[in-house]
Design a protein around this motif. Sequence first.
Motif, short mmCIF file in Angstrom:
data_model
loop_
_atom_site.label_atom_id
_atom_site.label_comp_id
_atom_site.label_asym_id
_atom_site.label_seq_id
_atom_site.Cartn_x
_atom_site.Cartn_y
_atom_site.Cartn_z
N LYS A 158 0.84 -1.21 0.00
CA LYS A 158 0.00 0.00 0.00
C LYS A 158 0.87 1.26 0.00
CE LYS A 158 -4.09 1.88 2.33
NZ LYS A 158 -5.00 1.72 3.49
N SER A 159 2.01 1.19 0.74
CA SER A 159 2.92 2.35 0.79
C SER A 159 3.56 2.62 -0.57
CB SER A 159 4.01 2.12 1.84
OG SER A 159 4.98 1.17 1.38
N LEU A 160 3.57 1.59 -1.43
CA LEU A 160 4.11 1.73 -2.79
C LEU A 160 3.03 2.09 -3.81
CD1 LEU A 160 6.47 -1.40 -2.82
CD2 LEU A 160 7.13 0.98 -2.42
N GLY A 161 1.81 2.23 -3.34
CA GLY A 161 0.71 2.57 -4.25
C GLY A 161 0.10 1.37 -4.94
N ILE A 162 0.26 0.18 -4.34
CA ILE A 162 -0.30 -1.06 -4.92
C ILE A 162 -1.47 -1.51 -4.05
CG2 ILE A 162 0.13 -3.47 -5.54
CD1 ILE A 162 3.12 -2.72 -5.82
N ASP A 163 -2.62 -1.70 -4.67
CA ASP A 163 -3.80 -2.19 -3.96
C ASP A 163 -3.90 -3.71 -4.06
OD1 ASP A 163 -4.68 0.28 -3.10
OD2 ASP A 163 -6.00 0.60 -4.83
N PHE A 164 -4.54 -4.29 -3.03
CA PHE A 164 -4.78 -5.73 -3.01
C PHE A 164 -6.27 -6.03 -2.92
CE2 PHE A 164 -0.36 -6.59 -2.28
CZ PHE A 164 -0.18 -7.96 -2.45
N ILE A 165 -6.70 -7.04 -3.69
CA ILE A 165 -7.99 -7.69 -3.47
C ILE A 165 -7.67 -9.12 -3.04
CG2 ILE A 165 -10.12 -8.55 -4.52
CD1 ILE A 165 -9.92 -6.19 -6.52
N ILE A 166 -8.07 -9.48 -1.83
CA ILE A 166 -7.77 -10.81 -1.29
C ILE A 166 -8.95 -11.75 -1.55
CG2 ILE A 166 -7.34 -12.15 0.82
CD1 ILE A 166 -6.00 -9.66 2.00
N CYS A 167 -8.67 -12.92 -2.14
CA CYS A 167 -9.66 -13.99 -2.31
C CYS A 167 -9.11 -15.21 -1.57
CB CYS A 167 -9.85 -14.33 -3.80
SG CYS A 167 -10.38 -12.94 -4.82
#
Length: 576
Positions: A158-167
């Motif tokens: 997140k600090s690098l500007g990358i979002d996660f969607i967890i499945c």
Amino acid sequence: MHFKWNYETPSPEQQKATEELAVKLGMSPVLVSLLIKRGITTESAAKRFFRPQLGDLLNPFLMKDMDIAVDRLNDAMGRKERIMVYGDYDVDGCTSVALVYKFLQQFYSNIEYYIPDRYDEGYGVSYKGIDYANENGVKLIIILDCGIKAVDEIAYAKSLGIDFIICDHHVPDDVMPPAVAILNPKRPDDSYPFKHLCGCGVGFKFMQAFAKNNGIPFSRLVPLLDLCAVSIAADIVPVTDENRILAFHGLKQLNQSPNIGLKAIIDICGMGGREISMSDIVFKIGPRINASGRMENGKMSVDLLVEKDIQEALSKAHNINEYNEQRKDIDKQMTEEANQIVARIDSQNHHSSIVLYDENWKKGVIGIVASRLTELYFRPTVVMTRDGDMATGSARSVQGFDIYSAIKSCRDLLVNFGGHTYAAGLTMKWSHLPEFRRRFQQYVDENIRPEQTEAILDIDAEIYFKDITRRLHSDLKRFAPFGPANTKPLFVTKGVYDFGTSKVVGRHQEHIKLELVDSNSNNVMNGIAFGQSESVRYIKSKRAFGIAYTIEDNVFKKGDVQLQIEDIKPEEKVEN
């Protein structure tokens, strides 16, 4: 191995309900009693059970965060962001990644997939994987079959500007990662009606929701259902409700028009031209998909599952088959070593659980060894190996015992852990192993019930050979697909005799090929008892015995049946 047979005679009320439903369904009361044991007590429920409908799948938007996940995926596509599909290196993870990647790739090209290296990066979200994503301009990572505990790693992304969607489908911890959306029916705040999806199942529901939101016909998802069936079988989740629907239609897809990569595995296994079952997935297809992640890198399995050219797929399948052969050799050696250790420990002090560790054992195979020891000794088992100053391992459980809770009770000793009731992974400092063993074994000793460590066969019905007709066998097949919570029915027949022609067979004379009669008919039944040659002397003595068995197709005589005999008991011991 001789088992205790667990069988409850139906009550008068159950008997009456069975007879009434049998008339309505036009089916043998023996099989109707199996339906009632599964909680299916009406004609309409029986029809839904025997004819699972894709239209009965749950609305995916009932899952918490599903609307947020679909919105974020739509935004990424609209802004032409680079998307990474990231997954675990086991069967569930690889099929999940293949399913989501193959479906989205039809509509969007700025997408790639990533499988962490078991030996270099370890389980789940890795900093190396996040750095790779950052270097390649990835802005959204869809992570499958892992991630529910990756709090620090996802905060870093997140600090690098990358979002996660967890499945994910593993049990969440008290604190969940700072992902944009977390799709997991086991979330305590999620009211999704079915809690037992595998990782691939959660990924499928995400794609179902994405399709629904974007007006994409559901029929575009159907060709991916074979990947769901493989995952459901290999991950040993309950084959009920949504899993039954997905597995039923996934097997149909696998048999009629399989994924090219899966077709290549089927051909390599020599199973082309015959019907593939859940058992074939568990023992043939699943281990080969797993093999690349155990021996080298799981990405090879995803490469195979997304391959579009059959010749390329066959080449990749050959390589993976070689890894599986190597895995079998290592697995055999490690299991023999583990058995020797258990025998030595048991001679000193018997425990209701097993915790073993050896710094030379191969990380990719310890899960298989844990499974074998659990099946052999009927005890919850943890097997660990060394990775630097860390111990990493796998845990497997026996029926009804929650091994995840047992491991969680030692969490202050652990660097990381995750899993579910019957299987888990864990990491700790190597120096913590003796204390972990002591506390884990103490927890099991205090919480396991004696019957959970017994060799028990749950018998579905007692029948005679005259009951085993082609019609019964045909109706029995309608209970498939089989798996946890819908196991293949196990029958008992008492008062059985050798017809005079039974004999030991096999390379080491370890099996018995049987021809049997019972005391209630003249029907001669063929059977096979694997690994039970010690019973042949009693069988040939012309005395009566009882058998516990499943009913199978006779592979040598089409249309006939044979009995796969799980246990043989002298008549005087049949009640024990």
